[in-house]
Design an enzyme around this catalytic site. Structure first.
Site, PDB file in Angstrom:
ATOM      1  N   VAL A  32      14.741  28.339  53.091  1.00 53.97           N
ATOM      2  CA  VAL A  32      14.613  27.007  53.909  1.00 53.97           C
ATOM      3  C   VAL A  32      13.832  25.863  53.012  1.00 53.97           C
ATOM      4  O   VAL A  32      14.246  25.017  52.471  1.00 53.97           O
ATOM      5  CB  VAL A  32      14.328  26.919  55.203  1.00 53.97           C
ATOM      6  CG1 VAL A  32      14.275  25.469  55.642  1.00 53.97           C
ATOM      7  CG2 VAL A  32      15.361  27.549  55.845  1.00 53.97           C
ATOM      8  N   ASP A 206      40.303   7.105  22.242  1.00 58.46           N
ATOM      9  CA  ASP A 206      41.161   7.797  20.736  1.00 58.46           C
ATOM     10  C   ASP A 206      42.413   8.458  21.492  1.00 58.46           C
ATOM     11  O   ASP A 206      42.187   8.935  22.402  1.00 58.46           O
ATOM     12  CB  ASP A 206      39.926   8.755  20.270  1.00 58.46           C
ATOM     13  CG  ASP A 206      38.937   8.250  19.333  1.00 58.46           C
ATOM     14  OD1 ASP A 206      39.415   6.648  19.133  1.00 58.46           O
ATOM     15  OD2 ASP A 206      37.744   8.829  19.025  1.00 58.46           O
ATOM     16  N   LYS A 228      45.232   1.295  17.122  1.00 57.14           N
ATOM     17  CA  LYS A 228      46.131  -0.013  17.267  1.00 57.14           C
ATOM     18  C   LYS A 228      45.176  -1.303  17.321  1.00 57.14           C
ATOM     19  O   LYS A 228      45.858  -2.465  17.269  1.00 57.14           O
ATOM     20  CB  LYS A 228      47.082   0.114  18.305  1.00 57.14           C
ATOM     21  CG  LYS A 228      48.079   1.203  18.336  1.00 57.14           C
ATOM     22  CD  LYS A 228      49.321   1.077  19.468  1.00 57.14           C
ATOM     23  CE  LYS A 228      49.814   2.478  19.137  1.00 57.14           C
ATOM     24  NZ  LYS A 228      51.015   2.500  20.312  1.00 57.14           N
ATOM     25  N   GLY A 259      37.461  12.099  22.306  1.00 55.67           N
ATOM     26  CA  GLY A 259      37.805  13.623  22.462  1.00 55.67           C
ATOM     27  C   GLY A 259      36.619  14.296  22.466  1.00 55.67           C
ATOM     28  O   GLY A 259      35.802  13.741  21.348  1.00 55.67           O
ATOM     29  N   MET A 343      39.486  19.946  12.325  1.00 56.53           N
ATOM     30  CA  MET A 343      40.245  19.115  11.509  1.00 56.53           C
ATOM     31  C   MET A 343      40.498  19.757  10.201  1.00 56.53           C
ATOM     32  O   MET A 343      40.594  18.888   9.174  1.00 56.53           O
ATOM     33  CB  MET A 343      39.603  17.617  11.483  1.00 56.53           C
ATOM     34  CG  MET A 343      39.059  16.867  12.466  1.00 56.53           C
ATOM     35  SD  MET A 343      37.970  15.497  12.215  1.00 56.53           S
ATOM     36  CE  MET A 343      36.594  16.242  11.657  1.00 56.53           C
ATOM     37  N   GLY A 372      44.452  22.710  22.645  1.00 58.84           N
ATOM     38  CA  GLY A 372      43.726  23.633  23.379  1.00 58.84           C
ATOM     39  C   GLY A 372      43.301  23.055  24.887  1.00 58.84           C
ATOM     40  O   GLY A 372      42.897  21.745  24.475  1.00 58.84           O
TER      41      GLY A 372
END
Length: 423
Positions: A32, A206, A228, A259, A343, A372
């Site tokens: 406790v 992203d 964009k 990410g 990458m 993944g």
């Protein structure tokens, strides 16, 4: 036989105690006390523990200088000068005497063994986003601590994951949060990252960020696809930096959703430096890097006892023979551990050749894990000697994490269902 009236016909009055620098006595050093002490330490209380023994965790708090420990049983007078006392020993007779002393001295007293004899109750407590949530049962006919804890947990979890939104109404200073969204599964974003998303006015995302999270945002939130943003006279990254600065200076709560982790090949530091130069406060929220989580989701440990004692993460976006490459492929080929390449799908043929040219065995196992942690996850296995033709034959596409090393073969090929692999 008639029902006995409740000992306390009125609910407890909720209040927050400021205990910074004030004497608090805790009797008992068991489980406790182990649960109660961290909150008292965080509150800045001047804590004295009175107990013949203590758990290892409580002893560690003593060793760290966070409280004083009187290694003995309770004695009359121990509560002199105290503002608050927690009675949590296994000695019921000592607990009764301490409770009586607290009553005489008008010191608020919590009893872990007998709540009806206490003058104070400990609520089920949790914290999130600068808010303390404390829940007390108001049922005078009987407390239900499990229900109080369940209510606490539901509120705290809701604040953390954004399902309960309580926006700040005071004027906020402009600022940007660089949030690592994790490898793709929306459940793998951090608690803080999800909360900041729920509080955002503008999200610049992203394409590799957890897209499902964007669907959960309220309609008023402006979501901007970083790919964009009009570049004009700016390069892509400069345009993103400028967009972050402009929205923050307009008084908006801005989240830059990435990410993985912002500082693992995410250009997060470039954005942090641009914000600092513009005088914009920046909060960095680390994310779960795909370099570790994606192999794990596919059943591949990046380290394993007796197999690999190290792992190295490199970017494969630049070929080994490119003059811009900063990677020492010769040194990597000499390592015995795991190599994780991010990458690198379109350069894997050149990478494999470089590793083999510098001595890495062509039979070394290789795994490519595409998308993944998402529903589209798939794993393709090869060797260094065959990986280039396997990627072409299996049409492996980015994003994919490439793992090179004996760890690929540790557990054999697991089930393809990422929901199973993640458990």
């Amino acid at each position: 036989m008639s029902e006995q009236p409740p000992a306390h016909p009125h609910p407890a009055y909720p209040v927050g105690l400021r205990l910074t620098g004030r004497r608090v006595v805790v009797l008992g050093g068991g489980q406790v006390a182990q649960r109660r002490l961290p909150w008292l330490i965080t509150a800045g209380a001047d804590i004295t523990l009175v107990s013949p023994s203590a758990t290892p965790s409580v002893e560690a708090m003593v060793t760290a200088g966070e409280l004083r420990w009187e290694r003995r049983r309770y004695e009359e007078g121990d509560l002199e000068g105290a503002w608050y006392v927690v009675v949590a020993s296994s000695d019921s007779e000592a607990n009764d005497r301490a409770s009586a002393e607290a009553e005489r001295l008008r010191v608020w007293c919590v009893r872990s063994d007998d709540a009806d004899a206490a003058t104070a109750l400990t609520p089920a407590t949790g914290r999130s986003a600068g808010v303390t949530v404390a829940v007390l049962s108001t049922d005078v006919h009987g407390r239900d601590p499990r229900r109080s804890a369940a209510v606490r947990d539901a509120v705290v979890e809701g604040l953390r994951d954004g399902t309960i939104t309580a926006r700040q109404h005071r004027t906020r200073a402009p600022g940007v949060a660089l949030v690592g969204g994790g490898p793709g599964d929306p459940d793998l974003i951090t608690v803080k990252g999800r909360r900041l998303l729920a509080e955002a006015d503008v999200v610049i995302a992203d394409r590799l960020g957890p897209r499902d999270l964007l669907d959960e945002l309220p309609p008023h939130v402006e979501v901007i696809d970083a790919a964009k943003i009009p570049y004009g006279r700016f390069m892509a990254q400069e345009a993103i930096n400028q967009a972050l600065i402009e929205h923050a200076k307009a008084g908006k709560a801005v989240v830059r959703l990435k990410g993985g982790d912002p500082f693992v090949f995410g250009r997060g530091m470039e954005e942090a430096e641009a914000l600092a130069a513009a005088g914009i406060p920046c909060t960095v929220v680390p994310g779960i890097s795909s370099s570790i989580s994606v192999p794990g989701a596919a059943g591949i440990p990046v380290t394993h006892r007796g197999v690999a004692h190290e792992f190295t993460v490199v970017s494969g976006h630049v070929a080994p023979d490119d003059e811009r490459s900063l990677v020492d492929w010769a040194a990597l080929a000499r390592l015995r551990g795991t190599l994780v390449i991010l990458m690198g799908v379109d350069k894997i043929g050149a990478i494999a050749r470089a590793l083999m040219d510098h001595g890495r065995d062509g039979t070394t196992p290789v795994a490519l894990v595409q998308e993944g942690t998402t529903a589209a996850q798939r794993r393709v296995d090869a060797t260094l000697a065959t990986v280039a033709e396997t990627v072409a034959a299996e049409d492996v596409r980015p994003p994919a994490v490439i793992v090179v090393g004996e760890v690929v073969a540790v557990a054999g090929r697991p089930a393809a269902d990422p929901a199973v692999n993640l458990q």
